[in-house]
Design a protein around this motif. Structure first.
Motif, mmCIF file in Angstrom:
data_model
loop_
_atom_site.group_PDB
_atom_site.id
_atom_site.type_symbol
_atom_site.label_atom_id
_atom_site.label_comp_id
_atom_site.label_asym_id
_atom_site.label_seq_id
_atom_site.Cartn_x
_atom_site.Cartn_y
_atom_site.Cartn_z
ATOM 1 N N ARG A 284 0.839 -1.206 0.000
ATOM 2 C CA ARG A 284 0.000 0.000 0.000
ATOM 3 C C ARG A 284 0.872 1.254 0.000
ATOM 4 N N ALA A 285 1.942 1.214 0.798
ATOM 5 C CA ALA A 285 2.838 2.364 0.854
ATOM 6 C C ALA A 285 3.512 2.598 -0.496
ATOM 7 N N LEU A 286 3.867 1.533 -1.191
ATOM 8 C CA LEU A 286 4.496 1.667 -2.498
ATOM 9 C C LEU A 286 3.527 2.222 -3.530
ATOM 10 N N THR A 287 2.273 1.832 -3.431
ATOM 11 C CA THR A 287 1.257 2.397 -4.327
ATOM 12 C C THR A 287 1.108 3.893 -4.082
ATOM 13 N N GLN A 288 1.128 4.283 -2.814
ATOM 14 C CA GLN A 288 0.949 5.689 -2.460
ATOM 15 C C GLN A 288 2.074 6.577 -2.997
ATOM 16 N N VAL A 289 3.298 6.049 -3.062
ATOM 17 C CA VAL A 289 4.411 6.873 -3.544
ATOM 18 C C VAL A 289 4.578 6.776 -5.054
ATOM 19 N N GLY A 290 3.769 5.957 -5.718
ATOM 20 C CA GLY A 290 3.792 5.906 -7.171
ATOM 21 C C GLY A 290 4.853 5.017 -7.779
ATOM 22 N N ALA A 291 5.241 3.955 -7.077
ATOM 23 C CA ALA A 291 6.202 3.015 -7.658
ATOM 24 C C ALA A 291 5.640 2.441 -8.962
ATOM 25 N N VAL A 292 6.461 2.407 -9.991
ATOM 26 C CA VAL A 292 6.025 1.956 -11.308
ATOM 27 C C VAL A 292 5.954 0.434 -11.379
ATOM 28 N N LYS A 293 6.904 -0.226 -10.753
ATOM 29 C CA LYS A 293 6.913 -1.687 -10.737
ATOM 30 C C LYS A 293 7.385 -2.172 -9.378
ATOM 31 N N VAL A 294 6.716 -3.189 -8.860
ATOM 32 C CA VAL A 294 7.074 -3.799 -7.577
ATOM 33 C C VAL A 294 7.151 -5.300 -7.787
ATOM 34 N N ILE A 295 8.228 -5.916 -7.325
ATOM 35 C CA ILE A 295 8.370 -7.368 -7.436
ATOM 36 C C ILE A 295 8.748 -7.936 -6.080
ATOM 37 N N LYS A 296 8.488 -9.219 -5.919
ATOM 38 C CA LYS A 296 8.851 -9.933 -4.698
ATOM 39 C C LYS A 296 9.662 -11.162 -5.077
ATOM 40 N N LYS A 297 10.754 -11.384 -4.375
ATOM 41 C CA LYS A 297 11.583 -12.562 -4.583
ATOM 42 C C LYS A 297 11.553 -13.406 -3.317
ATOM 43 N N GLU A 298 11.038 -14.627 -3.443
ATOM 44 C CA GLU A 298 10.989 -15.541 -2.306
ATOM 45 C C GLU A 298 12.330 -16.262 -2.160
ATOM 46 N N MET A 299 12.736 -16.471 -0.912
ATOM 47 C CA MET A 299 13.987 -17.171 -0.628
ATOM 48 C C MET A 299 13.749 -18.155 0.504
ATOM 49 N N ALA A 300 14.596 -19.174 0.568
ATOM 50 C CA ALA A 300 14.490 -20.152 1.644
ATOM 51 C C ALA A 300 15.871 -20.713 1.940
ATOM 52 N N GLN A 301 16.153 -20.860 3.235
ATOM 53 C CA GLN A 301 17.373 -21.512 3.684
ATOM 54 C C GLN A 301 16.974 -22.542 4.730
ATOM 55 N N GLY A 302 16.976 -23.815 4.320
ATOM 56 C CA GLY A 302 16.467 -24.838 5.210
ATOM 57 C C GLY A 302 14.991 -24.602 5.477
ATOM 58 N N GLN A 303 14.631 -24.521 6.753
ATOM 59 C CA GLN A 303 13.240 -24.290 7.127
ATOM 60 C C GLN A 303 12.887 -22.801 7.182
ATOM 61 N N LYS A 304 13.900 -21.936 7.084
ATOM 62 C CA LYS A 304 13.656 -20.501 7.213
ATOM 63 C C LYS A 304 13.200 -19.922 5.887
ATOM 64 N N GLN A 305 12.057 -19.262 5.898
ATOM 65 C CA GLN A 305 11.527 -18.604 4.717
ATOM 66 C C GLN A 305 11.767 -17.105 4.823
ATOM 67 N N SER A 306 12.164 -16.507 3.715
ATOM 68 C CA SER A 306 12.358 -15.068 3.683
ATOM 69 C C SER A 306 12.036 -14.575 2.284
ATOM 70 N N ARG A 307 12.117 -13.269 2.118
ATOM 71 C CA ARG A 307 11.855 -12.688 0.813
ATOM 72 C C ARG A 307 12.382 -11.254 0.811
ATOM 73 N N PHE A 308 12.543 -10.713 -0.393
ATOM 74 C CA PHE A 308 12.767 -9.280 -0.467
ATOM 75 C C PHE A 308 11.846 -8.689 -1.511
ATOM 76 N N ILE A 309 11.519 -7.419 -1.300
ATOM 77 C CA ILE A 309 10.720 -6.677 -2.271
ATOM 78 C C ILE A 309 11.638 -5.689 -2.978
ATOM 79 N N ALA A 310 11.304 -5.415 -4.227
ATOM 80 C CA ALA A 310 12.060 -4.449 -5.020
ATOM 81 C C ALA A 310 11.077 -3.529 -5.728
ATOM 82 N N TRP A 311 11.423 -2.258 -5.799
ATOM 83 C CA TRP A 311 10.544 -1.318 -6.502
ATOM 84 C C TRP A 311 11.386 -0.303 -7.272
#
Length: 311
Positions: A266-293
């Motif tokens: 929602r915050a990214l929409t408010q500032v007018g980001a043109v493209k937003v992507i999410k990259k899922e990551m996993a190390q063993g049982q730990k799940q993580s991700r990063f967002i990019a805009w």
């Protein structure tokens, strides 16, 4: 010895189990922390903070050519495989605007580089990227600088900047007329000292560490918590990002909790980001991700890559 760690990026060097003999050969001090697990197999005593530090020192020496690495007691000792994964996935993001080719000599800003300086160490070795690391803590800054100075070649690829305004993330760090191909960030996770302490206690119990002998291996305050936790930190970064919309190709940040994503989107929409992507990551049982805009459209990103990137 050939078992695969689930979820790591294909280019990650840490898919196989640790070769303890090879690691001890490059860092003999690691041998002091080798124990036998219930099955009689050699493993590392992860309940001891010094063991984790010795393992990192060995991994950085064996896989990334880092001859000298150390951090002061009490600072965050990051898991090397997971940190490498962030950079490998980021390389894929940058390649998307460069005809699928990962750029060399990309310029990356590491927000909160920490005493360990982990992202620049990996990124310089793996991709030849240049890094600027920001930091608010003087002791962490001194530690990171000592690592850079102790390793030949790093001083030409990594520079550090002191963030003087503790309420800012990008402002005061990105200078006028500078350009960065990507910004990376591993924000403080917890929203209070009490929450951070509770997390350390859970880690201690999971590792079987006694309360009497426990050391705080979870990190310093600025590494662990900030008012409002990771959502507040990333929201500050998002709010500041439009100021640098033409100076940065991709803004990115790790997001530890998946249920924090809707508020950030929602915050990214408010500032007018043109493209937003999410990259899922996993190390063993730990799940993580990063967002990019980004604030650049497809054509602008391609022109950026043509101008700045070398394959």
């Amino acid at each position: 010895m050939n078992a695969q760690k689930p979820g790591l990026h294909p280019r990650n060097r840490h898919h196989s189990r640790y070769d303890l003999d090879a690691l001890c050969a490059v860092t003999p001090s690691l041998r002091d922390f080798i124990i036998a697990n219930p099955n009689g197999e050699a493993t590392i005593d992860f309940a001891r903070p010094q063991a984790v530090k010795a393992l990192n020192k060995a991994l950085l020496a064996q896989f990334y050519g880092v001859r000298e690495w150390d951090i002061p007691d009490g600072f965050l000792c990051p898991p090397v495989p997971g940190r490498a994964d962030y950079l490998h996935h980021l390389a894929d993001v940058l390649a998307e605007s460069h005809q699928g080719q990962i750029p060399t000599q990309a310029s990356v800003l590491d927000i909160g580089t920490g005493a360990n300086c982990i992202y620049p160490l990996i990124g310089v070795h793996e991709y030849g990227w240049r890094f600027t690391g920001s930091e608010t803590n003087d002791a962490a800054l001194a530690s990171a600088q000592a690592i850079i100075s102790a390793n030949p070649g790093l001083s030409r690829a990594v520079r550090l900047r002191r963030q003087k305004d503790s309420t800012a993330v990008l402002s005061g760090i990105i200078h006028k007329n500078e350009q960065y191909d990507a910004i990376i960030c591993n924000p403080p996770f917890h929203d209070s000292a009490q929450s951070a302490q509770a997390g350390s206690e859970r880690k201690r119990r999971n590792l079987g560490q006694s309360a009497e002998g426990a050391l705080n291996f979870g990190g310093q305050q600025q590494e662990l918590w900030c008012e409002g936790g990771e959502v507040a930190f990333i929201r500050t970064m998002i709010a500041e990002s439009p100021q640098f919309a033409r100076q940065v190709l991709w803004f990115t940040s790790l997001v530890s909790r998946g249920d924090n994503l809707p508020e950030l989107y929602r915050a990214l929409t408010q500032v007018g980001a043109v493209k937003v992507i999410k990259k899922e990551m996993a190390q063993g049982q730990k799940q993580s991700r990063f967002i990019a805009w980004t604030f650049l459209d497809d054509n602008q990103r391609q022109r950026w890559a043509q101008t700045r990137f070398k394959a």
